[in-house]
Design a protein around this motif. Structure first.
Motif, PDB file in Angstrom:
ATOM      1  N   ILE B 148       0.883  -1.108   0.106  1.00 31.25           N
ATOM      2  CA  ILE B 148       0.002  -0.125  -0.115  1.00 31.25           C
ATOM      3  C   ILE B 148       0.774   1.154   0.015  1.00 31.25           C
ATOM      4  O   ILE B 148       0.449   2.254  -0.758  1.00 31.25           O
ATOM      5  CB  ILE B 148      -0.872   0.047   1.225  1.00 31.25           C
ATOM      6  CG1 ILE B 148      -1.663  -1.325   1.541  1.00 31.25           C
ATOM      7  CG2 ILE B 148      -1.921   1.055   1.261  1.00 31.25           C
ATOM      8  CD1 ILE B 148      -2.679  -1.669   0.350  1.00 31.25           C
ATOM      9  N   ASN B 256      -8.093   9.437   0.415  1.00 32.87           N
ATOM     10  CA  ASN B 256      -8.330   9.883  -0.829  1.00 32.87           C
ATOM     11  C   ASN B 256      -8.347  11.675  -1.122  1.00 32.87           C
ATOM     12  O   ASN B 256      -7.868  11.751  -2.275  1.00 32.87           O
ATOM     13  CB  ASN B 256      -9.631   9.582  -1.011  1.00 32.87           C
ATOM     14  CG  ASN B 256     -10.463   9.939  -2.429  1.00 32.87           C
ATOM     15  OD1 ASN B 256     -11.106  10.668  -2.342  1.00 32.87           O
ATOM     16  ND2 ASN B 256      -9.999   9.055  -3.476  1.00 32.87           N
ATOM     17  N   ARG B 257      -8.342  12.106  -0.111  1.00 34.91           N
ATOM     18  CA  ARG B 257      -8.463  13.799  -0.164  1.00 34.91           C
ATOM     19  C   ARG B 257      -6.864  14.301  -0.631  1.00 34.91           C
ATOM     20  O   ARG B 257      -6.722  15.036  -1.441  1.00 34.91           O
ATOM     21  CB  ARG B 257      -8.664  14.387   0.740  1.00 34.91           C
ATOM     22  CG  ARG B 257     -10.215  14.302   1.344  1.00 34.91           C
ATOM     23  CD  ARG B 257     -11.052  15.273   0.391  1.00 34.91           C
ATOM     24  NE  ARG B 257     -11.655  14.502  -0.494  1.00 34.91           N
ATOM     25  CZ  ARG B 257     -12.652  15.023  -1.571  1.00 34.91           C
ATOM     26  NH1 ARG B 257     -12.795  16.043  -1.455  1.00 34.91           N
ATOM     27  NH2 ARG B 257     -12.914  14.183  -2.471  1.00 34.91           N
ATOM     28  N   LYS B 260      -5.835  13.321  -4.446  1.00 34.86           N
ATOM     29  CA  LYS B 260      -6.526  13.185  -5.635  1.00 34.86           C
ATOM     30  C   LYS B 260      -6.368  13.342  -6.882  1.00 34.86           C
ATOM     31  O   LYS B 260      -6.733  12.605  -7.837  1.00 34.86           O
ATOM     32  CB  LYS B 260      -7.386  14.901  -5.219  1.00 34.86           C
ATOM     33  CG  LYS B 260      -8.388  14.654  -4.256  1.00 34.86           C
ATOM     34  CD  LYS B 260      -9.322  15.884  -4.348  1.00 34.86           C
ATOM     35  CE  LYS B 260     -10.215  16.038  -5.433  1.00 34.86           C
ATOM     36  NZ  LYS B 260     -11.584  15.870  -4.991  1.00 34.86           N
ATOM     37  N   SER B 263      -4.401   8.569  -9.917  1.00 38.76           N
ATOM     38  CA  SER B 263      -5.421   7.990 -10.180  1.00 38.76           C
ATOM     39  C   SER B 263      -5.332   6.682  -9.053  1.00 38.76           C
ATOM     40  O   SER B 263      -4.608   6.085  -8.553  1.00 38.76           O
ATOM     41  CB  SER B 263      -5.325   7.234 -11.450  1.00 38.76           C
ATOM     42  OG  SER B 263      -4.381   6.119 -11.539  1.00 38.76           O
ATOM     43  N   VAL B 264      -6.777   6.005  -8.860  1.00 35.56           N
ATOM     44  CA  VAL B 264      -7.058   4.953  -7.837  1.00 35.56           C
ATOM     45  C   VAL B 264      -6.766   3.565  -8.203  1.00 35.56           C
ATOM     46  O   VAL B 264      -6.721   3.376  -9.525  1.00 35.56           O
ATOM     47  CB  VAL B 264      -8.276   5.159  -7.079  1.00 35.56           C
ATOM     48  CG1 VAL B 264      -8.428   6.588  -6.692  1.00 35.56           C
ATOM     49  CG2 VAL B 264      -9.286   5.041  -8.363  1.00 35.56           C
ATOM     50  N   THR B 265      -6.165   2.797  -7.415  1.00 34.96           N
ATOM     51  CA  THR B 265      -6.012   1.289  -7.715  1.00 34.96           C
ATOM     52  C   THR B 265      -6.698   0.363  -6.481  1.00 34.96           C
ATOM     53  O   THR B 265      -6.713   1.057  -5.383  1.00 34.96           O
ATOM     54  CB  THR B 265      -4.442   0.746  -7.930  1.00 34.96           C
ATOM     55  OG1 THR B 265      -3.749   0.982  -6.591  1.00 34.96           O
ATOM     56  CG2 THR B 265      -3.939   1.784  -8.915  1.00 34.96           C
ATOM     57  N   ALA B 266      -6.978  -0.866  -6.835  1.00 39.12           N
ATOM     58  CA  ALA B 266      -7.451  -1.417  -5.434  1.00 39.12           C
ATOM     59  C   ALA B 266      -6.430  -1.886  -4.460  1.00 39.12           C
ATOM     60  O   ALA B 266      -6.846  -2.377  -3.311  1.00 39.12           O
ATOM     61  CB  ALA B 266      -8.166  -2.573  -6.214  1.00 39.12           C
ATOM     62  N   SER B 267      -5.314  -1.998  -4.963  1.00 38.78           N
ATOM     63  CA  SER B 267      -4.301  -2.361  -3.921  1.00 38.78           C
ATOM     64  C   SER B 267      -3.694  -1.230  -3.454  1.00 38.78           C
ATOM     65  O   SER B 267      -2.553  -1.492  -2.764  1.00 38.78           O
ATOM     66  CB  SER B 267      -3.209  -3.309  -4.698  1.00 38.78           C
ATOM     67  OG  SER B 267      -2.371  -2.621  -5.639  1.00 38.78           O
ATOM     68  N   GLY B 268      -3.860  -0.036  -3.660  1.00 43.45           N
ATOM     69  CA  GLY B 268      -3.510   1.343  -3.253  1.00 43.45           C
ATOM     70  C   GLY B 268      -4.171   2.268  -3.107  1.00 43.45           C
ATOM     71  O   GLY B 268      -4.107   3.249  -2.054  1.00 43.45           O
ATOM     72  N   ALA B 269      -5.382   2.074  -3.420  1.00 46.51           N
ATOM     73  CA  ALA B 269      -6.437   2.901  -3.443  1.00 46.51           C
ATOM     74  C   ALA B 269      -6.187   4.427  -3.709  1.00 46.51           C
ATOM     75  O   ALA B 269      -7.212   5.137  -4.041  1.00 46.51           O
ATOM     76  CB  ALA B 269      -7.318   2.794  -1.886  1.00 46.51           C
ATOM     77  N   THR B 273      -0.144   3.429 -10.955  1.00 50.25           N
ATOM     78  CA  THR B 273       0.182   2.011 -11.435  1.00 50.25           C
ATOM     79  C   THR B 273       1.485   1.537 -10.632  1.00 50.25           C
ATOM     80  O   THR B 273       2.402   2.449 -10.739  1.00 50.25           O
ATOM     81  CB  THR B 273       0.542   2.015 -13.051  1.00 50.25           C
ATOM     82  OG1 THR B 273       1.595   2.673 -13.330  1.00 50.25           O
ATOM     83  CG2 THR B 273      -0.662   2.502 -13.855  1.00 50.25           C
ATOM     84  N   PRO B 274       1.678   0.571 -10.153  1.00 53.90           N
ATOM     85  CA  PRO B 274       3.042   0.166  -9.751  1.00 53.90           C
ATOM     86  C   PRO B 274       3.993  -0.387 -10.478  1.00 53.90           C
ATOM     87  O   PRO B 274       5.144  -0.324 -10.231  1.00 53.90           O
ATOM     88  CB  PRO B 274       2.438  -1.027  -8.716  1.00 53.90           C
ATOM     89  CG  PRO B 274       1.418  -1.628  -9.508  1.00 53.90           C
ATOM     90  CD  PRO B 274       0.534  -0.611 -10.235  1.00 53.90           C
ATOM     91  N   ILE B 275       3.702  -0.542 -11.877  1.00 54.89           N
ATOM     92  CA  ILE B 275       4.928  -0.782 -12.563  1.00 54.89           C
ATOM     93  C   ILE B 275       5.549   0.409 -13.412  1.00 54.89           C
ATOM     94  O   ILE B 275       4.654   1.091 -13.560  1.00 54.89           O
ATOM     95  CB  ILE B 275       4.320  -1.547 -14.013  1.00 54.89           C
ATOM     96  CG1 ILE B 275       3.550  -2.978 -13.514  1.00 54.89           C
ATOM     97  CG2 ILE B 275       5.263  -2.204 -14.919  1.00 54.89           C
ATOM     98  CD1 ILE B 275       4.539  -4.347 -13.386  1.00 54.89           C
TER      99      ILE B 275
END
Lengths: 284, 278
Positions: B148, B256-257, B260, B263-269, B273-275
């Motif tokens: 995360i 999240n604030r 902003k 962009s969001v991801t499910a594993s970092g919310a 991109t992690p790559i």
């Protein structure tokens, strides 16, 4: 001292990388992968028949049990089947809201919706299962809402497990699809339209291929989380899932529990290798 | 792309239904937390707020909450250090096996929780002969929280131009000074966001916790797990659950604030991109 240390790193980028990575790699490789190796080793141990203590020695007994006993095969297929059903359900449910968020909502509405989807993502997993247990019960909210139409809810069972897991992991699918759709430039969609493609064709030929890696990324979570869950089946289901067998064995027979855990590991490794081919790792 | 009014309205309806689907079960728990009766049949016949003061005064729930805060804070601190170090290596340096690092930090949450749980349990109890305590829970939580922090930090580093860091180096600053005075201040909000999300993930975790916690200890999810499904004081348990939901939403909202732009991801919310880009 600090200065000299700094000079040491200055001309040696490799040394810097090594210094940066030593701790995180040490933790994850020795600590985590090492633990996975211990678990694999433990899957070959067995219980001493007299004392019931874990005996560390090589034996294939556990795998023999898993492969010869029909029960484990049924449980494995049931779990993989529900995990696949949950994944497909979530992809279908997630797409419309993700599309609206990424392509139609005004910026203000967009951030409101992102927050609305994210807030319940990591809160209250247990409470969600508890809520559905109440809702699905005989005198619960679902039967109350359906009874005026002469209908009856699914009650506790595998259908309920599928429904509740689809519910719980849905945000994990919405977020990557939303992010994937956001990356598609609007101009690309306009171009497809200008070239005469009907919306259905644009969806099929432009949107779907470009969002597919993101869907696969989301599916890693929906699939993996379903595969390992034991709390949902125990509370809204009436049949065993892989997680339940692992959980019920881990106190009484750790080696057997470790051997059963090899099943979801193998399934997930295959799944992750396929996911990587689709370029999903750029979206998780 | 132009959308017909019909498409727009159909999508709006789909959004409304999906949001209702997500939130209705949570609202139902809220109603049950205000149910004065012992029975669990729907709908509750009257509503009361009496369970909330009782929930707040429940000593076992308070102890469990305090344990969750301790575990979350300790696991987050470890994850912040390890995740930041890994993100600096991956986002600021080129080296052989760089993509593998991204994969390595992801495995602990990509594999089902029972796998991580059993693996760590076997290692703690069989190899190190350790007693399971809150310490073992902290080690387990830190392991899956690294990704995360990593995702949030790496996303920010990728968005930040390296020109400021280069300028700092040209002006004679050591790498450590550059990190402290230039890189870190620019990463700060991403690290705070990553830390908050890591805390939220730890705060809600039950599967791995169940395998790594001692028999006498309780985190808040363990307390809820032990009481929620067969409650003898339902209203109070659901009130604790409602409070837990609200508490765990706060860090996610603030994070999240703070991120902003990313962009969001499910594993970092809150991250990108992690790559790394090639």
């Amino acid at each position: 001292m600090g200065r000299r240390l700094a000079d040491l790193f200055q001309g040696h980028p490799r040394l810097t990388v090594a210094a940066l990575l030593a701790a995180p790699i040490g933790w994850l490789v020795i600590g985590y992968l090492g633990s996975l190796a211990v678990m694999l080793a433990a899957s070959f141990w067995h219980l001493n028949e007299l004392s019931g203590e874990v005996t560390q020695g090589f034996s294939l007994d556990n795998f023999d049990t898993i492969f010869s006993d029909e029960v484990y095969r049924t449980i494995t297929f049931r779990t993989i089947g529900v995990a696949a059903a949950v994944t497909v359900t979530d992809a279908i449910l997630a797409f419309p809201i993700a599309f609206y968020m990424a392509k139609l909502a005004k910026p203000r509405m967009q951030s409101v919706l992102v927050v609305a989807v994210l807030l319940p993502l990591w809160s209250s997993y247990l409470v969600k299962v508890g809520a559905w247990r109440l809702m699905l019960s005989e005198d619960g909210a679902i039967n109350w809402a359906l009874s005026p139409f002469g209908l009856h809810g699914p009650g506790y069972g595998t259908v309920a497990v599928w429904l509740v897991m689809s519910y719980i992991w849905l945000p994990y699918m919405i977020i990557p699809i939303y992010a994937g759709l956001q990356r598609i430039p609007d101009s690309l969609l306009s171009a497809s339209e200008d070239l005469g493609a009907k919306p259905a064709k644009t969806f099929r030929k432009v949107i779907m291929p470009l969002t597919f890696p993101a869907i696969v990324a989301g599916s890693i979570f929906t699939f993996s989380l379903t595969l390992g869950d034991y709390i949902t089946p125990a509370n809204v289901g009436n049949k065993q899932f892989i997680g339940n067998v692992v959980y019920s064995n881990f106190v009484a027979n750790l080696p057997l529990a470790a051997a059963i855990t090899v099943i979801p590991i193998v399934v997930m490794v295959i799944y992750l290798l396929i996911a990587r081919r689709f370029g999903a790792f750029e979206h998780v | 792309m132009t959308f017909t009014p019909l498409t727009r309205n159909l999508l709006r309806v789909a959004v409304a239904i999906t949001l209702a689907f997500i939130y209705i079960p949570l609202l139902i728990i809220l109603l049950y937390s205000m149910n004065p009766e012992q029975t669990l049949s729907w709908p509750p016949e009257s509503l009361t707020l009496e369970w909330f003061p009782k929930a707040i005064q429940d000593q076992a729930a308070r102890d469990a909450l305090w344990n969750s805060v301790k575990v979350g804070a300790a696991a987050t601190s470890i994850a912040l250090v390890l995740g930041t170090l890994a993100s600096l290596a991956v986002a600021r340096h080129k080296f052989f096996g760089r993509e593998s690092i991204t994969f390595l930090v992801l495995i602990p949450i990509a594999l089902p929780g029972i796998v991580t749980g059993i693996a760590l349990n076997a290692t703690f109890t069989q190899v190190f002969d350790m007693k399971l305590t809150l310490f073992t829970v902290i080690v387990a939580h830190a392991t899956f929280c690294i990704v995360i922090v990593f995702n949030n930090a790496a996303a920010r580093l990728r968005r930040m131009s390296t020109t400021l860091e280069d300028a700092s180096a040209d002006l004679g600053a050591t790498p450590w000074t550059t990190f402290r005075r230039v890189t870190l201040p620019n990463m700060r909000s991403a690290l705070v966001a990553g830390g908050l999300l890591a805390f939220a993930l730890s705060f809600d975790e039950i599967v791995v916790t169940n395998f790594t916690i001692g028999a006498g200890d309780q985190t808040l999810p363990i307390y809820i797990f032990n009481t929620l499904f067969r409650p003898n004081q339902p209203g109070k348990v659901y009130a604790v659950a409602v409070i837990a939901i609200l508490l765990s939403m706060i860090p996610v909202y603030i994070a999240n604030r703070l991120t902003k732009e990313e962009s969001v991801t499910a594993s970092g919310a809150g991250a990108g991109t992690p790559i790394p880009e090639p």
